[in-house]
Design an enzyme around this catalytic site. Structure first.
Site, PDB file in Angstrom:
ATOM      1  N   CYS A   1      -2.092  -2.618   7.708  1.00 30.07           N
ATOM      2  CA  CYS A   1      -1.978  -3.575   6.603  1.00 30.07           C
ATOM      3  C   CYS A   1      -0.685  -4.373   6.611  1.00 30.07           C
ATOM      4  O   CYS A   1      -0.688  -5.545   6.243  1.00 30.07           O
ATOM      5  CB  CYS A   1      -2.200  -2.871   5.275  1.00 30.07           C
ATOM      6  SG  CYS A   1      -3.940  -2.428   5.079  1.00 30.07           S
TER       7      CYS A   1
ATOM      8  N   ASP B   1       0.782  -1.255   0.000  1.00 26.75           N
ATOM      9  CA  ASP B   1       0.000   0.000   0.000  1.00 26.75           C
ATOM     10  C   ASP B   1       0.806   1.293   0.000  1.00 26.75           C
ATOM     11  O   ASP B   1       0.458   2.239   0.721  1.00 26.75           O
ATOM     12  CB  ASP B   1      -0.963   0.006   1.199  1.00 26.75           C
ATOM     13  CG  ASP B   1      -1.950  -1.158   1.167  1.00 26.75           C
ATOM     14  OD1 ASP B   1      -1.837  -1.999   0.260  1.00 26.75           O
ATOM     15  OD2 ASP B   1      -2.814  -1.239   2.054  1.00 26.75           O
TER      16      ASP B   1
ATOM     17  N   LYS C   1      -6.900  -4.911  -2.946  1.00 28.13           N
ATOM     18  CA  LYS C   1      -7.621  -5.413  -1.772  1.00 28.13           C
ATOM     19  C   LYS C   1      -8.547  -4.333  -1.225  1.00 28.13           C
ATOM     20  O   LYS C   1      -8.420  -3.161  -1.588  1.00 28.13           O
ATOM     21  CB  LYS C   1      -6.633  -5.853  -0.705  1.00 28.13           C
ATOM     22  CG  LYS C   1      -5.807  -4.703  -0.187  1.00 28.13           C
ATOM     23  CD  LYS C   1      -4.905  -5.175   0.922  1.00 28.13           C
ATOM     24  CE  LYS C   1      -4.094  -4.041   1.472  1.00 28.13           C
ATOM     25  NZ  LYS C   1      -4.908  -2.965   2.069  1.00 28.13           N
TER      26      LYS C   1
HETATM   27  C1  VGL Z   1      -4.776   0.821   5.770  1.00 28.55           C
HETATM   28  C2  VGL Z   1      -6.145   1.939   7.205  1.00 28.55           C
HETATM   29  C3  VGL Z   1      -7.187   1.834   6.321  1.00 28.55           C
HETATM   30  C4  VGL Z   1      -3.408   0.294   5.464  1.00 28.55           C
HETATM   31  C5  VGL Z   1      -5.813   0.682   4.878  1.00 28.55           C
HETATM   32  O1  VGL Z   1      -3.079   0.098   4.272  1.00 28.55           O
HETATM   33  O2  VGL Z   1      -2.632   0.084   6.431  1.00 28.55           O
HETATM   34  N1  VGL Z   1      -4.950   1.439   6.933  1.00 28.55           N
HETATM   35  N2  VGL Z   1      -7.013   1.198   5.167  1.00 28.55           N
END
Ligand code: VGL
Ligand code: ZN
Length: 200
Positions: A142, A12, A98
């Protein structure tokens, strides 16, 4: 030592999670050059590279607006969902999307799939991967869930300590996340250590 087949998994590293983005992780952009070094090292060694992305529909219970806990972020096909512009992903990078469910919160890249709908787990199995090197965002969400998921599924895991950053909504969340990953069996490594290890 047995030579395990390895892969890099970048979690991410997207515009919305970096300073200026909608759910900015403090200093997230600092890890981009470090991740780029890992990418080069894995490419040089002809090892596969995966990059996951948070890839939400506009309407999902992941967002505050619809009962969840997060501000709007990483909405499919928006600028904020793009990878950081300085991230140097090779052409052959396997992209794992995802967070696509409108009803379910999910943080692990193991809940994600590639463009043809193959799960991360199946892709890793097909490639014969035994050990995953995980960096990216965010340490306490994540990255943590992905690492714990990998361990549960039987992969060896190395967490790239110099290539992760956390949200730390509560102080020490990231520290605790690292502890938890270690307790569950993850090993920690930095670029310098890895470079030295692989050059011998
Ligand atoms: C994430 C919060 C909300 C992440 C994703 O990638 O860590 N954190 N959505
Ligand atoms: Zn999200």
């Amino acid at each position: 030592m047995l030579k395990l087949k390895k892969a890099l998994l970048i979690v991410d590293l997207q515009i919305d999670f970096c300073p200026g983005g909608r759910l900015a992780v403090p200093q997230a952009d600092k890890i981009v050059p470090v991740i780029n070094k890992y990418i080069k090292l894995f490419s040089k060694n002809k090892l596969p590279i995966f990059a996951s992305r948070d890839w939400h529909p506009k309407k999902t219970s992941h967002f505050k607006k619809f009962g969840g806990r997060w501000p709007l972020h990483c909405v499919q096909n928006t600028k904020g969902a793009q990878f950081h512009p300085k991230l140097r992903l090779p052409q052959e990078t396997i992209i794992i999307s995802k967070g696509m469910s409108p009803q379910k919160d999910s943080y692990s890249a193991f809940d994600g799939e590639d463009s043809s709908g193959q799960s991360l787990y199946n892709l890793l199995k097909i490639l014969g991967i035994e050990e995953l090197y995980v960096g990216g965002l965010a340490t306490d969400y994540c990255v943590k869930e992905t690492v714990l998921g990998a361990l549960r599924k039987g992969f060896k895991v190395r967490v790239l300590l110099d290539a992760i950053k956390g949200v730390d909504i509560k102080k020490d969340d990231s520290k605790k996340a690292i502890q938890e990953m270690k307790i569950q069996g993850a090993k920690i490594i930095t670029f310098k250590e890895l470079e030295e290890k692989w050059s011998t």
